[in-house]
Write an enzyme that holds these catalytic residues in place. Structure first.
Site, PDB file in Angstrom:
ATOM      1  N   HIS A 176      31.661  36.280  43.403  1.00  0.00           N
ATOM      2  CA  HIS A 176      30.457  35.542  43.124  1.00  0.00           C
ATOM      3  C   HIS A 176      29.642  36.161  43.379  1.00  0.00           C
ATOM      4  CE1 HIS A 176      33.822  32.659  41.995  1.00  0.00           C
ATOM      5  NE2 HIS A 176      34.030  32.726  42.822  1.00  0.00           N
TER       6      HIS A 176
ATOM      7  N   ARG B  12      31.069  28.926  43.475  1.00  0.00           N
ATOM      8  CA  ARG B  12      31.511  30.051  42.830  1.00  0.00           C
ATOM      9  C   ARG B  12      31.826  30.011  40.803  1.00  0.00           C
ATOM     10  NH1 ARG B  12      36.529  30.117  46.623  1.00  0.00           N
ATOM     11  NH2 ARG B  12      36.491  28.996  47.751  1.00  0.00           N
TER      12      ARG B  12
ATOM     13  N   HIS C 262      41.001  34.098  36.784  1.00  0.00           N
ATOM     14  CA  HIS C 262      41.419  33.144  37.984  1.00  0.00           C
ATOM     15  C   HIS C 262      42.860  32.509  38.148  1.00  0.00           C
ATOM     16  CE1 HIS C 262      38.068  34.762  39.165  1.00  0.00           C
ATOM     17  NE2 HIS C 262      36.850  34.117  37.822  1.00  0.00           N
TER      18      HIS C 262
ATOM     19  N   TYR D 291      46.140  27.220  45.079  1.00  0.00           N
ATOM     20  CA  TYR D 291      46.171  28.457  44.965  1.00  0.00           C
ATOM     21  C   TYR D 291      47.298  27.936  44.191  1.00  0.00           C
ATOM     22  CZ  TYR D 291      41.874  29.938  46.057  1.00  0.00           C
ATOM     23  OH  TYR D 291      40.273  30.118  46.271  1.00  0.00           O
TER      24      TYR D 291
ATOM     25  N   GLU E 212      38.449  38.864  33.306  1.00  0.00           N
ATOM     26  CA  GLU E 212      38.566  38.605  33.940  1.00  0.00           C
ATOM     27  C   GLU E 212      39.575  36.919  34.273  1.00  0.00           C
ATOM     28  OE1 GLU E 212      34.826  37.030  34.447  1.00  0.00           O
ATOM     29  OE2 GLU E 212      34.967  35.781  36.398  1.00  0.00           O
TER      30      GLU E 212
ATOM     31  N   PRO F  79      40.065  40.353  47.500  1.00  0.00           N
ATOM     32  CA  PRO F  79      40.570  40.025  48.468  1.00  0.00           C
ATOM     33  C   PRO F  79      41.170  38.703  48.693  1.00  0.00           C
ATOM     34  CG  PRO F  79      38.107  39.146  47.931  1.00  0.00           C
ATOM     35  CD  PRO F  79      39.139  40.430  47.095  1.00  0.00           C
ATOM     36  N   ASN F  80      42.588  38.584  49.883  1.00  0.00           N
ATOM     37  CA  ASN F  80      42.929  37.105  50.023  1.00  0.00           C
ATOM     38  C   ASN F  80      43.992  37.055  49.305  1.00  0.00           C
ATOM     39  OD1 ASN F  80      41.797  36.649  53.052  1.00  0.00           O
ATOM     40  ND2 ASN F  80      39.795  36.119  51.258  1.00  0.00           N
TER      41      ASN F  80
ATOM     42  N   ASN G 173      41.211  39.943  39.202  1.00  0.00           N
ATOM     43  CA  ASN G 173      40.952  39.334  39.593  1.00  0.00           C
ATOM     44  C   ASN G 173      40.450  39.483  41.225  1.00  0.00           C
ATOM     45  OD1 ASN G 173      40.914  36.630  41.451  1.00  0.00           O
ATOM     46  ND2 ASN G 173      43.247  35.761  40.954  1.00  0.00           N
TER      47      ASN G 173
ATOM     48  N   SER H 288      42.714  29.772  40.422  1.00  0.00           N
ATOM     49  CA  SER H 288      42.469  28.280  39.865  1.00  0.00           C
ATOM     50  C   SER H 288      41.007  28.552  38.676  1.00  0.00           C
ATOM     51  CB  SER H 288      41.273  27.855  41.579  1.00  0.00           C
ATOM     52  OG  SER H 288      39.794  28.989  41.578  1.00  0.00           O
TER      53      SER H 288
ATOM     54  N   ARG I  78      48.059  30.779  51.083  1.00  0.00           N
ATOM     55  CA  ARG I  78      46.410  30.150  51.289  1.00  0.00           C
ATOM     56  C   ARG I  78      46.401  29.488  50.333  1.00  0.00           C
ATOM     57  NH1 ARG I  78      42.658  33.478  47.731  1.00  0.00           N
ATOM     58  NH2 ARG I  78      40.261  32.615  49.020  1.00  0.00           N
TER      59      ARG I  78
ATOM     60  N   ARG J 281      34.557  23.650  41.125  1.00  0.00           N
ATOM     61  CA  ARG J 281      35.295  24.407  42.230  1.00  0.00           C
ATOM     62  C   ARG J 281      33.454  23.426  42.999  1.00  0.00           C
ATOM     63  NH1 ARG J 281      39.186  28.191  44.154  1.00  0.00           N
ATOM     64  NH2 ARG J 281      38.381  27.465  46.321  1.00  0.00           N
TER      65      ARG J 281
ATOM     66  N   ALA K  35      36.740  36.858  46.112  1.00  0.00           N
ATOM     67  CA  ALA K  35      35.053  36.208  46.351  1.00  0.00           C
ATOM     68  C   ALA K  35      34.015  37.300  45.722  1.00  0.00           C
ATOM     69  CB  ALA K  35      35.277  36.029  47.902  1.00  0.00           C
TER      70      ALA K  35
HETATM   71  C1  DQA Z   1      40.109  32.694  42.569  1.00  0.00           C
HETATM   72  C2  DQA Z   1      38.826  31.858  42.700  1.00  0.00           C
HETATM   73  C3  DQA Z   1      37.675  32.451  43.723  1.00  0.00           C
HETATM   74  O1  DQA Z   1      36.351  31.273  44.055  1.00  0.00           O
HETATM   75  C4  DQA Z   1      38.319  32.395  45.437  1.00  0.00           C
HETATM   76  O2  DQA Z   1      37.287  32.917  46.151  1.00  0.00           O
HETATM   77  C5  DQA Z   1      39.465  33.416  45.214  1.00  0.00           C
HETATM   78  C6  DQA Z   1      40.190  33.028  43.939  1.00  0.00           C
HETATM   79  C7  DQA Z   1      40.905  32.612  42.024  1.00  0.00           C
HETATM   80  O3  DQA Z   1      41.679  33.007  41.426  1.00  0.00           O
HETATM   81  O4  DQA Z   1      41.234  31.290  41.564  1.00  0.00           O
HETATM   82  O5  DQA Z   1      39.319  34.192  46.325  1.00  0.00           O
HETATM   83  O6  DQA Z   1      39.552  34.402  41.752  1.00  0.00           O
END
Ligand code: DQA
Length: 148
Positions: free
Chosen positions: A80, A114, A103, A23, A101, A10-11, A74, A105, A18, A110, A77
């Site tokens: 978690h 997370r 990410h 990011y 896996e 998501p997102n 990736n 960030s 964003r 953080r 959210a």
């Molecule tokens: C993320 C880190 C997650 O905590 C966050 O919810 C994301 C992006 C990252 O790529 O750093 O949506 O997966």
């Protein structure tokens, strides 16, 4: 040829606008292009998908496990807290393919929520904190573990 599917949760479709301070400014479309060209450079076929829907992400993971396609994930959210995604990742792991896996960030630097990943325990490995370059490093990791 090595087949890899890059799955984004998501997102991540809003990359570029964003929280650019977290990011970066690379857009999702530009990341997709880079992934295709990084794959070509390594003789890999790379497919990239993004969804905001938990059920869809779990279904794509299950499909990858069945087809024995390597996965760069990736889960955003969902990383978690999603048991559905975790259980689908366990199927990928059990199928014997590489599951990285990723990410953008570094979640450990953080907020506390997370720091937990339901994916890491069934992943081959984790790459985080290198911006969108985390994805390129993940493809390198897959390439290093698969015959060309
Ligand atoms: C993320 C880190 C997650 O905590 C966050 O919810 C994301 C992006 C990252 O790529 O750093 O949506 O997966």
């Amino acid at each position: 040829m090595t087949n890899v599917v890059v799955l984004n949760g998501p997102n991540l479709g809003r990359l570029g606008t964003r929280q650019p301070d977290v990011y970066g400014t690379t857009t999702y479309e530009s990341l997709v292009q880079s992934l295709h060209s990084w794959g070509e450079d390594r003789g890999m076929s790379v497919e990239v998908r993004q969804t905001d829907d938990e059920e869809t992400l779990a279904m794509w993971l299950t499909e990858a496990a069945r087809a024995r396609v390597h996965v760069v994930l990736n889960a955003a959210a969902f990383t978690h807290y999603s048991r559905a995604v975790a259980e689908a990742c366990a199927k990928v792991h059990a199928s014997g393919v590489v599951l990285v896996e990723v990410h953008i960030s570094n979640p450990h630097a953080r907020e506390r929520f997370r720091h937990t990943s339901v994916v890491s325990g069934v992943a081959t490995g984790v790459i985080s904190g290198f911006g969108t370059d985390s994805y390129r490093l993940a493809l390198e990791a897959v390439a290093a573990r698969t015959p060309q």
